[in-house]
Design a protein around this motif. Structure first.
Motif, PDB file in Angstrom:
ATOM      1  N   THR A  43      40.409  31.603  34.368  1.00  0.00           N
ATOM      2  CA  THR A  43      41.002  32.921  34.217  1.00  0.00           C
ATOM      3  C   THR A  43      42.467  32.796  33.840  1.00  0.00           C
ATOM      4  O   THR A  43      43.153  31.856  34.216  1.00  0.00           O
ATOM      5  N   ASP A  44      42.950  33.770  33.098  1.00  0.00           N
ATOM      6  CA  ASP A  44      44.344  33.865  32.704  1.00  0.00           C
ATOM      7  C   ASP A  44      45.171  34.234  33.938  1.00  0.00           C
ATOM      8  O   ASP A  44      44.737  35.037  34.758  1.00  0.00           O
ATOM      9  N   GLU A  45      46.364  33.671  34.068  1.00  0.00           N
ATOM     10  CA  GLU A  45      47.225  33.968  35.220  1.00  0.00           C
ATOM     11  C   GLU A  45      47.535  35.455  35.348  1.00  0.00           C
ATOM     12  O   GLU A  45      47.758  35.956  36.426  1.00  0.00           O
ATOM     13  N   ASP A  46      47.590  36.192  34.236  1.00  0.00           N
ATOM     14  CA  ASP A  46      47.904  37.616  34.269  1.00  0.00           C
ATOM     15  C   ASP A  46      46.666  38.488  34.454  1.00  0.00           C
ATOM     16  O   ASP A  46      46.775  39.690  34.607  1.00  0.00           O
ATOM     17  N   GLN A  97      43.578  40.366  46.789  1.00  0.00           N
ATOM     18  CA  GLN A  97      43.842  41.792  46.976  1.00  0.00           C
ATOM     19  C   GLN A  97      44.041  42.500  45.643  1.00  0.00           C
ATOM     20  O   GLN A  97      43.535  43.602  45.433  1.00  0.00           O
ATOM     21  N   THR A  98      44.756  41.872  44.716  1.00  0.00           N
ATOM     22  CA  THR A  98      44.968  42.465  43.390  1.00  0.00           C
ATOM     23  C   THR A  98      43.638  42.679  42.677  1.00  0.00           C
ATOM     24  O   THR A  98      43.400  43.738  42.091  1.00  0.00           O
TER      25      THR A  98
END
Length: 151
Positions: free
Chosen positions: A2-5, A130-131
């Protein structure tokens, strides 16, 4: 990967000889994933394919972090509390009876125990978790259950 953002949360197992013995080579095995579709509960590295379980958001009411007390160090777990009638999940705990789970973790509901995975051989990032949950399933709170003190 996955991309960090990206709001997708994905944690991988640390590579161990168990996955070599299970025929998985040195590939990255997903231990836990939260994305737009739901939650993926990884299987133990030595029995990965047989214990891998996907739970769609429609079946999830809560994500729960909890501890199991043992004679040694406590074992941290993450699980999904599911709606009544959700289908049976494969996993390392799937064969345990209500009595067995009650003895192992009396503070945890049987169905939650069955839909949980230990957090070992991988690390949990609570903020990214959580995000991801807030992004994909704001209806599903992330809760931390504590075990009452045993006297």
């Amino acid at each position: 990967m996955t991309d960090e953002d990206s709001p997708v949360y994905e944690a991988h197992f640390t590579r161990t000889p168990f996955q070599l013995l299970a025929g998985k080579g040195w590939q990255k095995l997903v231990a836990f994933r939260v994305d737009a579709e739901g939650v993926l509960l990884g299987g133990a590295p030595a029995r990965y394919d047989h214990q891998l379980a996907f739970v769609p958001w429609a079946d999830i009411t809560t994500i729960v972090l909890w501890q199991q007390r043992t004679a040694g160090p406590h074992i941290n777990h993450i699980g999904v509390q599911r709606r009544d009638g959700a289908p049976h999940l494969p996993g390392m705990n799937s064969h345990l009876s209500r009595e067995q789970t009650g003895r192992l973790a009396p503070h945890i509901d049987h169905e939650l125990f069955l839909a949980s995975r230990p957090i070992n051989f991988w690390r949990l990032d609570p903020e990214r978790l959580q995000t991801a949950v807030d992004t994909y399933a704001p209806h599903a709170p992330v809760l931390v259950y504590s075990q009452p003190h045993l006297s």
